[in-house]
Motif scaffolding. Sequence first.
Motif, PDB file in Angstrom:
ATOM      1  N   VAL A 101       0.851  -1.198   0.000  1.00  0.00           N
ATOM      2  CA  VAL A 101       0.000   0.000   0.000  1.00  0.00           C
ATOM      3  C   VAL A 101       0.889   1.252   0.000  1.00  0.00           C
ATOM      4  O   VAL A 101       0.660   2.208  -0.755  1.00  0.00           O
ATOM      5  N   LEU A 102       1.939   1.218   0.838  1.00  0.00           N
ATOM      6  CA  LEU A 102       2.839   2.377   0.896  1.00  0.00           C
ATOM      7  C   LEU A 102       3.511   2.603  -0.460  1.00  0.00           C
ATOM      8  O   LEU A 102       3.570   3.732  -0.958  1.00  0.00           O
ATOM      9  N   ALA A 103       3.976   1.514  -1.071  1.00  0.00           N
ATOM     10  CA  ALA A 103       4.613   1.639  -2.382  1.00  0.00           C
ATOM     11  C   ALA A 103       3.613   2.169  -3.402  1.00  0.00           C
ATOM     12  O   ALA A 103       3.946   3.002  -4.248  1.00  0.00           O
ATOM     13  N   GLY A 104       2.360   1.693  -3.315  1.00  0.00           N
ATOM     14  CA  GLY A 104       1.320   2.159  -4.227  1.00  0.00           C
ATOM     15  C   GLY A 104       1.100   3.657  -4.096  1.00  0.00           C
ATOM     16  O   GLY A 104       1.034   4.381  -5.100  1.00  0.00           O
ATOM     17  N   LEU A 105       1.003   4.115  -2.852  1.00  0.00           N
ATOM     18  CA  LEU A 105       0.814   5.551  -2.625  1.00  0.00           C
ATOM     19  C   LEU A 105       1.996   6.328  -3.194  1.00  0.00           C
ATOM     20  O   LEU A 105       1.843   7.405  -3.776  1.00  0.00           O
ATOM     21  N   ALA A 106       3.199   5.748  -3.056  1.00  0.00           N
ATOM     22  CA  ALA A 106       4.399   6.431  -3.522  1.00  0.00           C
ATOM     23  C   ALA A 106       4.412   6.583  -5.045  1.00  0.00           C
ATOM     24  O   ALA A 106       4.964   7.546  -5.566  1.00  0.00           O
ATOM     25  N   VAL A 107       3.813   5.626  -5.769  1.00  0.00           N
ATOM     26  CA  VAL A 107       3.847   5.722  -7.238  1.00  0.00           C
ATOM     27  C   VAL A 107       2.600   6.399  -7.810  1.00  0.00           C
ATOM     28  O   VAL A 107       2.407   6.397  -9.025  1.00  0.00           O
ATOM     29  N   GLY A 108       1.761   6.951  -6.944  1.00  0.00           N
ATOM     30  CA  GLY A 108       0.676   7.752  -7.470  1.00  0.00           C
ATOM     31  C   GLY A 108      -0.707   7.145  -7.368  1.00  0.00           C
ATOM     32  O   GLY A 108      -1.690   7.749  -7.772  1.00  0.00           O
ATOM     33  N   TRP A 109      -0.832   5.970  -6.802  1.00  0.00           N
ATOM     34  CA  TRP A 109      -2.166   5.388  -6.599  1.00  0.00           C
ATOM     35  C   TRP A 109      -2.791   6.051  -5.383  1.00  0.00           C
ATOM     36  O   TRP A 109      -2.093   6.395  -4.427  1.00  0.00           O
ATOM     37  N   ARG A 110      -4.080   6.306  -5.446  1.00  0.00           N
ATOM     38  CA  ARG A 110      -4.756   6.968  -4.322  1.00  0.00           C
ATOM     39  C   ARG A 110      -6.036   6.240  -3.969  1.00  0.00           C
ATOM     40  O   ARG A 110      -6.675   5.638  -4.837  1.00  0.00           O
ATOM     41  N   ILE A 111      -6.409   6.333  -2.671  1.00  0.00           N
ATOM     42  CA  ILE A 111      -7.719   5.827  -2.255  1.00  0.00           C
ATOM     43  C   ILE A 111      -8.712   6.953  -2.486  1.00  0.00           C
ATOM     44  O   ILE A 111      -8.666   7.973  -1.798  1.00  0.00           O
ATOM     45  N   ARG A 112      -9.613   6.760  -3.457  1.00  0.00           N
ATOM     46  CA  ARG A 112     -10.510   7.860  -3.794  1.00  0.00           C
ATOM     47  C   ARG A 112     -11.908   7.651  -3.229  1.00  0.00           C
ATOM     48  O   ARG A 112     -12.713   8.563  -3.247  1.00  0.00           O
ATOM     49  N   GLY A 113     -12.187   6.466  -2.748  1.00  0.00           N
ATOM     50  CA  GLY A 113     -13.487   6.232  -2.119  1.00  0.00           C
ATOM     51  C   GLY A 113     -13.364   6.477  -0.624  1.00  0.00           C
ATOM     52  O   GLY A 113     -12.383   7.043  -0.142  1.00  0.00           O
ATOM     53  N   GLY A 114     -14.354   6.000   0.139  1.00  0.00           N
ATOM     54  CA  GLY A 114     -14.279   6.160   1.591  1.00  0.00           C
ATOM     55  C   GLY A 114     -13.396   5.102   2.203  1.00  0.00           C
ATOM     56  O   GLY A 114     -12.987   4.131   1.548  1.00  0.00           O
ATOM     57  N   ALA A 115     -13.087   5.310   3.506  1.00  0.00           N
ATOM     58  CA  ALA A 115     -12.244   4.351   4.222  1.00  0.00           C
ATOM     59  C   ALA A 115     -12.947   3.007   4.328  1.00  0.00           C
ATOM     60  O   ALA A 115     -12.303   1.951   4.246  1.00  0.00           O
ATOM     61  N   ALA A 116     -14.275   3.027   4.480  1.00  0.00           N
ATOM     62  CA  ALA A 116     -15.011   1.768   4.632  1.00  0.00           C
ATOM     63  C   ALA A 116     -14.867   0.916   3.390  1.00  0.00           C
ATOM     64  O   ALA A 116     -14.614  -0.296   3.468  1.00  0.00           O
ATOM     65  N   SER A 117     -14.987   1.539   2.197  1.00  0.00           N
ATOM     66  CA  SER A 117     -14.850   0.718   0.992  1.00  0.00           C
ATOM     67  C   SER A 117     -13.422   0.226   0.841  1.00  0.00           C
ATOM     68  O   SER A 117     -13.185  -0.880   0.365  1.00  0.00           O
ATOM     69  N   ALA A 118     -12.443   1.054   1.249  1.00  0.00           N
ATOM     70  CA  ALA A 118     -11.054   0.609   1.150  1.00  0.00           C
ATOM     71  C   ALA A 118     -10.834  -0.608   2.035  1.00  0.00           C
ATOM     72  O   ALA A 118     -10.175  -1.579   1.641  1.00  0.00           O
ATOM     73  N   LEU A 119     -11.417  -0.573   3.252  1.00  0.00           N
ATOM     74  CA  LEU A 119     -11.289  -1.742   4.135  1.00  0.00           C
ATOM     75  C   LEU A 119     -12.004  -2.948   3.536  1.00  0.00           C
ATOM     76  O   LEU A 119     -11.560  -4.092   3.678  1.00  0.00           O
ATOM     77  N   GLY A 120     -13.121  -2.657   2.842  1.00  0.00           N
ATOM     78  CA  GLY A 120     -13.831  -3.738   2.151  1.00  0.00           C
ATOM     79  C   GLY A 120     -12.927  -4.388   1.123  1.00  0.00           C
ATOM     80  O   GLY A 120     -12.894  -5.624   0.984  1.00  0.00           O
TER      81      GLY A 120
END
Lengths: 271, 320
Positions: free
Chosen positions: A132-151
């Motif tokens: 997840v950290l590497a993803g954030l570093a290369v430009g991926w973002r969580i654009r929905g809510g935290a609940a869907s991300a946990l889903g």
Amino acid sequence: MTTPSVAVDRPGQWAYDGWAMMIRHLQRLRSAPSLIVLTLAAPILMLLLFGYVFGGAMALPDGADYRAYLVPGLFVSIAANGMMTGMITAAYDAQRGVMDRFRSLPVSRSAVPLGQALSEVFVAAVAMVPMVLAGLAVGWRIRGGAASALGALGLVLLFRFAAGWIGQYLGLLLGNEEAAGQLSSLIFALTLISNTYVPPTSMPGWLRTVAEWNPISAVVAACRDLTGNALPQPGAAWPVAHPVAGALVWSLVLLAVFVPLAVRRFARSGR
Amino acid sequence: MLRAMTTYAVLSEGLEKHFGKVHALRGLDLAVPEGTVCGLLGRNGAGKTTAVRVLTTLSPPDAGTARVAGHDVRTEPHAVRAGISVTGQHTGVDGDLTGRQNLRLFARLHRLRGASGRARADGMLERFGLGEAADRPTRTYSGGMRRRLDLAACMLSRPRVLFLDEPTTGLDPVSRDGIWTAVRELADSGTTVLLTTQYLEEADRLAHEVVLVDEGRATVRGTPAQLKAEIGSYAEVVVEHERALTAAADVLTALTGSAVVVDAERRTAGAVATDPTLTLPLVVRELDAARVPLIDATLRRPTLDEAFLRLTNPAEETAA
Ligand SMILES: Nc1ncnc2c1ncn2[C@@H]1O[C@H](COP(=O)(O)OP(=O)(O)OP(=O)(O)O)[C@@H](O)[C@H]1O
Ligand SMILES: [Mg+2]
């Protein structure tokens, strides 16, 4: 021929035995630190390889960012790796005398595979952190809510659980580590024929159908959807068009098929 | 009357087991009374390991019945497992875990939970002299240490019936003595033990009853003393010169009624004597009366090894 006996214990006992077996697997991992490093580093290497080496040549519809597309796919390859580790561990264990001791104990026949599958979930949860950290570093973002991300995380872990059972069944079927090692490389091919690295819309029609019915694709699509990174996929097959339901149904179907197969195989091996 | 009251910890009738064309068990009958030690003796491939695997529910029999610890191995395997412990011919501990992790795992699986389970596991490590090596992966253990850990794992749960498949194969005399002591203590505390071995000394030292297994059947059974008695004793005389051998052989034939083996080079004549009233003074007196120039005379009880060889190879013996 008698049917494999199932423990007459309460469910709590069964879960406790599975838990004890999970601890066994995790303790074994601790004695193999290089394996831990590999498990954590491999998906990140794939991110660099596909994201930067091939990434430039990948043109997505609507000019979407390829690396943001790739990251959820790699979450699911972490989950699919459970097939490899499950297979190799089961094949390795099958040749060990300790399995006979487990079989001679008054514990459920499913405690050993359950413990292995639970340890797969634990390992995947840990491996998700650097990913997840590497993803954030290369430009991926969580654009929905935290609940869907946990889903999405829940779906990844559920899929790893299912993959662990599939892998163990295959490992017991093969019965030796060398063969299991060989088959592992083929499992990587399974992630290639899916929407992990490239959109199936770019594949020839028949291959697109195969890729979209690949269970991996449903989970990947769900992860993209739940983190707000979905791409339009006109005319996609049902599991990809309804990714969250598709991912759930696929995982449960795979569990319903492979849990009994693996337990039966485990109870019968070594006769 | 007494027989009816005996309860058997292991009772099998007509056990059969095939592996493809190999007929590993051909109607094995066993009856091990509660609280005794039974030694299964047999050559390589006799079917000892197969018998243990069938009796411990690891392998279903093709035919026949077996009750172990009060339950049927076929229809109530789970109940059988609750009453037994088994140490296989190959080590049954996890090489990737430490000794302590192994025992704590087995304690958990034996429902010895929490602190008391951990304490019991640690106590067993000390008792089997593994305290110092407890936190090393067991793949670094010597063969003897691994065997001791195996045995410790077996004894964690205080089983009613303990199965040991060749528990001391490949061990040095000190480790072997340690295992014998542990088994004897366990037997004294009431556990029934069924062990397989190729060492007759082991059966002699530990077992109340010895069962010879040959080609998947129990061929001979009895106490170690009975087995030795069954083949009788061996009378052997050494004479001064070769010419006296014929006379000596005649005397031995008359005394024992069995075939005499004459070795001209060593100037010996020997024969098996099954008559328990035959004594050494009698042998010497008879030889003296026949004017046989005697150097040495022995009448010895056979070792269990000789008994074993004779009982498993009757054909070869008569040919000799
Ligand atoms: N899984 C198996 N597959 C095929 N044959 C087997 C299997 N297990 C045992 N056998 C065969 O069954 C026979 C009895 O074997 P078993 O292992 O019971 O002998 P054993 O008395 O324990 O011998 P040893 O003293 O060498 O341990 C042998 O001929 C063996 O080759
Ligand atoms: Mg054997």
